[in-house]
Design an enzyme around this catalytic site. Structure first.
Site, PDB file in Angstrom:
ATOM      1  N   GLY A 153       7.233  -2.690  -5.876  1.00 18.06           N
ATOM      2  CA  GLY A 153       7.429  -1.252  -5.946  1.00 18.06           C
ATOM      3  C   GLY A 153       6.215  -0.388  -5.735  1.00 18.06           C
ATOM      4  O   GLY A 153       6.327   0.732  -5.246  1.00 18.06           O
ATOM      5  N   ASP A 190       9.076   1.763 -17.530  1.00 17.02           N
ATOM      6  CA  ASP A 190      10.192   2.217 -18.351  1.00 17.02           C
ATOM      7  C   ASP A 190      10.142   1.513 -19.693  1.00 17.02           C
ATOM      8  O   ASP A 190       9.603   2.059 -20.633  1.00 17.02           O
ATOM      9  CB  ASP A 190      11.541   2.132 -17.629  1.00 17.02           C
ATOM     10  CG  ASP A 190      11.735   0.881 -16.834  1.00 17.02           C
ATOM     11  OD1 ASP A 190      11.303  -0.204 -17.255  1.00 17.02           O
ATOM     12  OD2 ASP A 190      12.356   0.971 -15.768  1.00 17.02           O
ATOM     13  N   ARG A 228      13.388   1.586  -0.637  1.00 17.31           N
ATOM     14  CA  ARG A 228      11.928   1.677  -0.779  1.00 17.31           C
ATOM     15  C   ARG A 228      11.292   2.567   0.291  1.00 17.31           C
ATOM     16  O   ARG A 228      10.269   3.188   0.066  1.00 17.31           O
ATOM     17  CB  ARG A 228      11.278   0.292  -0.689  1.00 17.31           C
ATOM     18  CG  ARG A 228      11.567  -0.612  -1.847  1.00 17.31           C
ATOM     19  CD  ARG A 228      10.687  -1.867  -1.765  1.00 17.31           C
ATOM     20  NE  ARG A 228      11.190  -2.923  -2.622  1.00 17.31           N
ATOM     21  CZ  ARG A 228      10.988  -3.007  -3.928  1.00 17.31           C
ATOM     22  NH1 ARG A 228      10.301  -2.065  -4.537  1.00 17.31           N
ATOM     23  NH2 ARG A 228      11.466  -4.012  -4.613  1.00 17.31           N
ATOM     24  N   GLU A 278       0.811   0.746 -10.911  1.00 16.24           N
ATOM     25  CA  GLU A 278       2.219   0.425 -11.165  1.00 16.24           C
ATOM     26  C   GLU A 278       3.079   1.594 -10.697  1.00 16.24           C
ATOM     27  O   GLU A 278       2.712   2.760 -10.884  1.00 16.24           O
ATOM     28  CB  GLU A 278       2.409   0.167 -12.667  1.00 16.24           C
ATOM     29  CG  GLU A 278       3.802  -0.199 -13.091  1.00 16.24           C
ATOM     30  CD  GLU A 278       4.301  -1.532 -12.579  1.00 16.24           C
ATOM     31  OE1 GLU A 278       4.527  -1.648 -11.354  1.00 16.24           O
ATOM     32  OE2 GLU A 278       4.506  -2.442 -13.387  1.00 16.24           O
ATOM     33  N   ASP A 279       4.217   1.273 -10.099  1.00 14.94           N
ATOM     34  CA  ASP A 279       5.112   2.330  -9.630  1.00 14.94           C
ATOM     35  C   ASP A 279       5.822   3.020 -10.780  1.00 14.94           C
ATOM     36  O   ASP A 279       5.926   4.241 -10.808  1.00 14.94           O
ATOM     37  CB  ASP A 279       6.123   1.793  -8.612  1.00 14.94           C
ATOM     38  CG  ASP A 279       6.981   0.657  -9.149  1.00 14.94           C
ATOM     39  OD1 ASP A 279       6.626   0.042 -10.177  1.00 14.94           O
ATOM     40  OD2 ASP A 279       8.022   0.357  -8.524  1.00 14.94           O
TER      41      ASP A 279
END
Length: 178
Positions: free
Chosen positions: A48, A106, A168, A102-103
């Site tokens: 990601g 959560d 993406r 990091e994308d």
């Protein structure tokens, strides 16, 4: 921007490409000041974060290196709760200043499980730069040092983020329609 379809789900516009690039430029400027003269190593977590990492890296004004690892915990629109390392870190980080890219964070489980492995290699420092954070979903606290956007606990695609492999390549970020 209008709604889009990815697999069986409809997504609505959420964050424009221009807004994303503006935030990344601001973040890169902060990182460049913080790491002036230190030549940090950026660790991009695939899949990601590859677009976020490339755009951020292009904006840096300092000497820096980048490498990539693959960690995963998602299947469909939900975290599986299990972190899978499919490509490991092959660079010595002992005594290095490390910035993890990091994308999205959560639950925080992926980095929560990965950080001890990094600390065991005795880097000079570790900081985390994140495109998106979902505070409502966080179960495992991880120290976010650089953040572009805090978002609600809704599923998003685009700008490197996918839904079962697709989405993406979308230049903006879209949110799952209610």
């Amino acid at each position: 921007m209008s709604s889009i379809q990815v697999h069986d789900k409809t997504f609505v516009p959420y964050i424009s490409a221009e807004t994303i690039q503006h935030k990344i430029k601001e973040l890169a400027a902060r990182i460049s000041v913080d790491y002036a003269g230190k030549k940090p190593l950026f660790i991009s977590i695939l899949n990601g974060s590859f677009i976020f990492s490339a755009d951020l890296f292009k904006q840096l004004t300092i000497d820096a290196e980048i490498c990539f690892i693959k960690l995963a915990s998602y299947k469909g629109t939900r975290s599986t709760g299990h972190v899978i390392t499919s490509i490991g870190l092959d660079t010595d980080i002992t005594g290095r200043h490390v910035v993890i890219l990091e994308d999205i964070i959560d639950t925080g489980k992926t980095l929560h499980n990965f950080l001890p492995q990094l600390y065991n290699q005795q880097p000079a420092s570790i900081r985390i730069a994140v495109l998106l954070h979902k505070p409502e979903a966080t179960e495992f606290e991880v120290p976010i040092d650089y953040l572009c956007f805090s978002i609600p606990n809704k599923f998003v695609v685009g700008y490197g983020l996918d839904y079962d492999g697709l989405g993406r390549n979308i230049g903006e970020i879209y949110q799952l329609s209610e």
